[in-house]
Design a protein around this motif. Structure first.
Motif, PDB file in Angstrom:
ATOM      1  N   ALA A  28       0.828  -1.209   0.000  1.00 36.62           N
ATOM      2  CA  ALA A  28       0.000   0.000   0.000  1.00 36.62           C
ATOM      3  C   ALA A  28       0.861   1.256   0.000  1.00 36.62           C
ATOM      4  O   ALA A  28       0.515   2.268  -0.624  1.00 36.62           O
ATOM      5  N   VAL A  29       1.990   1.200   0.705  1.00 37.44           N
ATOM      6  CA  VAL A  29       2.927   2.329   0.704  1.00 37.44           C
ATOM      7  C   VAL A  29       3.424   2.591  -0.707  1.00 37.44           C
ATOM      8  O   VAL A  29       3.476   3.737  -1.166  1.00 37.44           O
ATOM      9  N   ARG A  30       3.779   1.536  -1.412  1.00 39.22           N
ATOM     10  CA  ARG A  30       4.252   1.691  -2.792  1.00 39.22           C
ATOM     11  C   ARG A  30       3.159   2.274  -3.694  1.00 39.22           C
ATOM     12  O   ARG A  30       3.446   3.075  -4.584  1.00 39.22           O
ATOM     13  N   LYS A  31       1.924   1.868  -3.448  1.00 43.41           N
ATOM     14  CA  LYS A  31       0.820   2.409  -4.233  1.00 43.41           C
ATOM     15  C   LYS A  31       0.650   3.906  -3.987  1.00 43.41           C
ATOM     16  O   LYS A  31       0.401   4.684  -4.916  1.00 43.41           O
ATOM     17  N   THR A  32       0.818   4.305  -2.740  1.00 46.07           N
ATOM     18  CA  THR A  32       0.678   5.720  -2.392  1.00 46.07           C
ATOM     19  C   THR A  32       1.788   6.551  -3.020  1.00 46.07           C
ATOM     20  O   THR A  32       1.530   7.608  -3.601  1.00 46.07           O
ATOM     21  N   ILE A  33       3.031   6.072  -2.935  1.00 43.21           N
ATOM     22  CA  ILE A  33       4.140   6.867  -3.459  1.00 43.21           C
ATOM     23  C   ILE A  33       4.159   6.892  -4.987  1.00 43.21           C
ATOM     24  O   ILE A  33       4.795   7.757  -5.581  1.00 43.21           O
ATOM     25  N   ALA A  34       3.443   5.955  -5.600  1.00 38.94           N
ATOM     26  CA  ALA A  34       3.341   5.961  -7.060  1.00 38.94           C
ATOM     27  C   ALA A  34       2.291   6.947  -7.542  1.00 38.94           C
ATOM     28  O   ALA A  34       2.250   7.303  -8.724  1.00 38.94           O
ATOM     29  N   SER A  35       1.438   7.422  -6.619  1.00 40.13           N
ATOM     30  CA  SER A  35       0.406   8.392  -6.965  1.00 40.13           C
ATOM     31  C   SER A  35       0.941   9.803  -6.777  1.00 40.13           C
ATOM     32  O   SER A  35       2.082  10.003  -6.378  1.00 40.13           O
ATOM     33  N   GLU A  36       0.107  10.790  -7.040  1.00 42.17           N
ATOM     34  CA  GLU A  36       0.520  12.183  -6.884  1.00 42.17           C
ATOM     35  C   GLU A  36       0.363  12.652  -5.433  1.00 42.17           C
ATOM     36  O   GLU A  36       0.891  13.694  -5.067  1.00 42.17           O
ATOM     37  N   ALA A  37      -0.359  11.878  -4.633  1.00 39.85           N
ATOM     38  CA  ALA A  37      -0.584  12.259  -3.243  1.00 39.85           C
ATOM     39  C   ALA A  37       0.598  11.846  -2.375  1.00 39.85           C
ATOM     40  O   ALA A  37       1.272  10.859  -2.656  1.00 39.85           O
ATOM     41  N   SER A  38       0.844  12.606  -1.310  1.00 40.59           N
ATOM     42  CA  SER A  38       1.953  12.271  -0.414  1.00 40.59           C
ATOM     43  C   SER A  38       1.506  11.361   0.720  1.00 40.59           C
ATOM     44  O   SER A  38       2.340  10.861   1.477  1.00 40.59           O
ATOM     45  N   LEU A  83       7.341   2.687   7.337  1.00 39.95           N
ATOM     46  CA  LEU A  83       7.478   3.817   6.401  1.00 39.95           C
ATOM     47  C   LEU A  83       6.121   4.320   5.906  1.00 39.95           C
ATOM     48  O   LEU A  83       5.980   4.715   4.745  1.00 39.95           O
ATOM     49  N   VAL A  84       5.132   4.317   6.791  1.00 43.06           N
ATOM     50  CA  VAL A  84       3.780   4.706   6.389  1.00 43.06           C
ATOM     51  C   VAL A  84       3.714   6.216   6.134  1.00 43.06           C
ATOM     52  O   VAL A  84       3.991   7.009   7.043  1.00 43.06           O
ATOM     53  N   PRO A  85       3.343   6.639   4.922  1.00 42.37           N
ATOM     54  CA  PRO A  85       3.245   8.077   4.639  1.00 42.37           C
ATOM     55  C   PRO A  85       2.006   8.669   5.317  1.00 42.37           C
ATOM     56  O   PRO A  85       0.873   8.295   4.999  1.00 42.37           O
ATOM     57  N   THR A  86       2.209   9.567   6.251  1.00 43.89           N
ATOM     58  CA  THR A  86       1.111  10.253   6.929  1.00 43.89           C
ATOM     59  C   THR A  86       1.571  11.668   7.277  1.00 43.89           C
ATOM     60  O   THR A  86       2.769  11.936   7.333  1.00 43.89           O
ATOM     61  N   PRO A  87       0.610  12.569   7.563  1.00 41.31           N
ATOM     62  CA  PRO A  87       0.987  13.914   8.031  1.00 41.31           C
ATOM     63  C   PRO A  87       1.046  14.013   9.550  1.00 41.31           C
ATOM     64  O   PRO A  87       0.857  15.094  10.109  1.00 41.31           O
ATOM     65  N   VAL A  88       1.307  12.902  10.233  1.00 47.35           N
ATOM     66  CA  VAL A  88       1.357  12.921  11.695  1.00 47.35           C
ATOM     67  C   VAL A  88       2.467  13.851  12.185  1.00 47.35           C
ATOM     68  O   VAL A  88       2.254  14.656  13.098  1.00 47.35           O
ATOM     69  N   LEU A  89       3.657  13.745  11.592  1.00 48.86           N
ATOM     70  CA  LEU A  89       4.763  14.592  12.030  1.00 48.86           C
ATOM     71  C   LEU A  89       4.446  16.066  11.810  1.00 48.86           C
ATOM     72  O   LEU A  89       4.679  16.904  12.683  1.00 48.86           O
ATOM     73  N   ALA A  90       3.908  16.387  10.634  1.00 52.07           N
ATOM     74  CA  ALA A  90       3.594  17.783  10.312  1.00 52.07           C
ATOM     75  C   ALA A  90       2.468  18.328  11.175  1.00 52.07           C
ATOM     76  O   ALA A  90       2.560  19.439  11.723  1.00 52.07           O
ATOM     77  N   THR A  91       1.396  17.539  11.324  1.00 47.76           N
ATOM     78  CA  THR A  91       0.189  18.029  11.988  1.00 47.76           C
ATOM     79  C   THR A  91       0.211  17.835  13.494  1.00 47.76           C
ATOM     80  O   THR A  91       0.014  18.779  14.265  1.00 47.76           O
ATOM     81  N   SER A  92       0.447  16.586  13.916  1.00 50.11           N
ATOM     82  CA  SER A  92       0.313  16.250  15.337  1.00 50.11           C
ATOM     83  C   SER A  92       1.524  16.628  16.167  1.00 50.11           C
ATOM     84  O   SER A  92       1.429  16.700  17.393  1.00 50.11           O
TER      85      SER A  92
END
Length: 362
Positions: A28-38, A83-92
């Motif tokens: 799923a991580v690979r699917k996310t990084i292959a898309s335009e979304a972070s 290596l789960v892409p999330t905005p936890v570091l940025a937001t939380s």
């Protein structure tokens, strides 16, 4: 997370680990990084609303769990391991930590509930190239007549952020998504699991937040160091586990490669680095929870150890896997990219050494 995890923290870690393996495995991580979304919005929503990760450090009065930063660190370990892409570091961590450290109740009441429920993404725009990212007084961003002008680099999840907290020499300015004069340019980052961007502000309307900006940002630097170190240590352990398993099944000259000193010794070194780093992180987490005078020093030391150890572990993971470790099909290079980027994110080795010296009074 303290020197020994509590029962609640172990339960939290187990829940997040199950979530990662079931909802955000490496495929799923690979699917996310292959898309335009972070990051995957559904993963972020479920992490926030079903597991409550996004709101862990947010007080209950703002819709959060009212837990500690140590509890968030426990969740970050599991997310960092995969290596789960999330905005936890940025937001939380960055945005939430900044708002809690400042004294602007209006901003807290407006944004913290949205952060907690995962319906808004926030970030802190602090880096300006080669200078130390946390030296607020040296910022080149200018505040004039209710607007801010300047450029920030390597801003986490800026492209998805609903609100940006921009550090300036005058204080922290809150800028909302779509404000006039705000330009966000996504960067082609080495680390494919983090979304970063350059933020340019040209007389962009913003509100100067109340509170001691320098003290707030310095406190957030400690949180950022602890959070990043936690992710890096967990990823180091993932590299160790991955390579150890490979050394058991990969045969050379009729023997598993794990019997050879050229493999055993690097793996032992990785384990030693991880064990030392994990201890340092637990000490830093405890120091921050107790408000210890050494909290800033402990967090910087943990980050310095974690960054250097992770870079070496990721490098050895690629090398010890042989030719396949360098291919796109193998996950080793994703950890290596993450390690190299994390080593310099929000203050590289030199910046951490300077911070350690500063906190020691050297």
């Amino acid at each position: 997370m303290t020197l020994i995890d509590t029962d609640d923290q172990r339960d939290l870690a187990s829940s997040v680990k199950r979530f990662v393996s079931g909802q955000a495995p490496m495929a799923a991580v690979r699917k996310t990084i292959a898309s335009e979304a972070s990051f995957d919005p559904d993963v972020w929503r479920r992490l926030s609303q079903e597991l409550g990760v996004a709101g862990l450090p947010i007080p209950e009065q703002y819709g959060g769990a009212g837990a500690s930063w140590s509890d968030l660190v426990v969740a970050l370990r599991e997310l960092g391991s995969g290596l789960v892409p999330t905005p936890v570091l940025a937001t939380s961590v960055l945005a939430t930590g900044t708002l809690l450290a400042l004294d602007d109740e209006e901003a807290r009441a407006t944004w913290l509930p949205r952060f907690a429920e995962g319906t808004a993404v926030g970030t802190l725009a602090v880096s300006e190239g080669a200078r130390s990212p946390w030296a607020v007084a040296d910022s080149t961003c200018v505040v004039e007549d209710g607007t801010v002008t300047g450029t920030k680099t390597a801003v986490l999840n800026a492209a998805e952020a609903d609100v940006l907290l921009v550090t300036t020499a005058s204080g922290v300015v809150l800028v909302e998504k779509g404000a006039p004069g705000l330009t966000i340019t996504p960067a082609d980052a080495l680390d494919l699991t983090r979304g970063i961007a350059t933020v340019t502000l040209e007389r962009t309307p913003g509100r100067l937040l109340a509170g001691d900006a320098a003290a707030a940002v310095d406190a957030v630097a400690d949180l950022a160091n602890l959070a990043l170190a936690s992710e890096q240590a967990a990823a180091t352990k993932a590299c160790l586990d991955m390579t150890t398993e490979y050394a058991k099944i990969r045969y050379s000259f009729g023997q598993p490669i794990g019997i050879y000193q050229g493999v055993k010794h690097p793996l032992a070194d990785i384990y030693t680095d991880w064990a030392l780093t994990d201890a340092a992180i637990r000490k830093a987490s405890e120091s921050l929870a107790e408000g210890s005078e050494t909290a800033s020093l402990d967090a910087a030391v943990a980050r310095h150890l974690a960054s250097s150890g992770y870079v070496e572990a990721a490098k050895q993971t690629m090398l010890l896997h042989g030719g396949i470790g360098f291919t796109w099909e193998h996950d080793a290079h994703l950890y290596y990219r993450n390690a190299i980027t994390g080593n310099v994110l929000l203050g590289g080795p030199a910046a951490q050494q300077d911070r350690i010296a500063q906190k020691l009074g050297v």
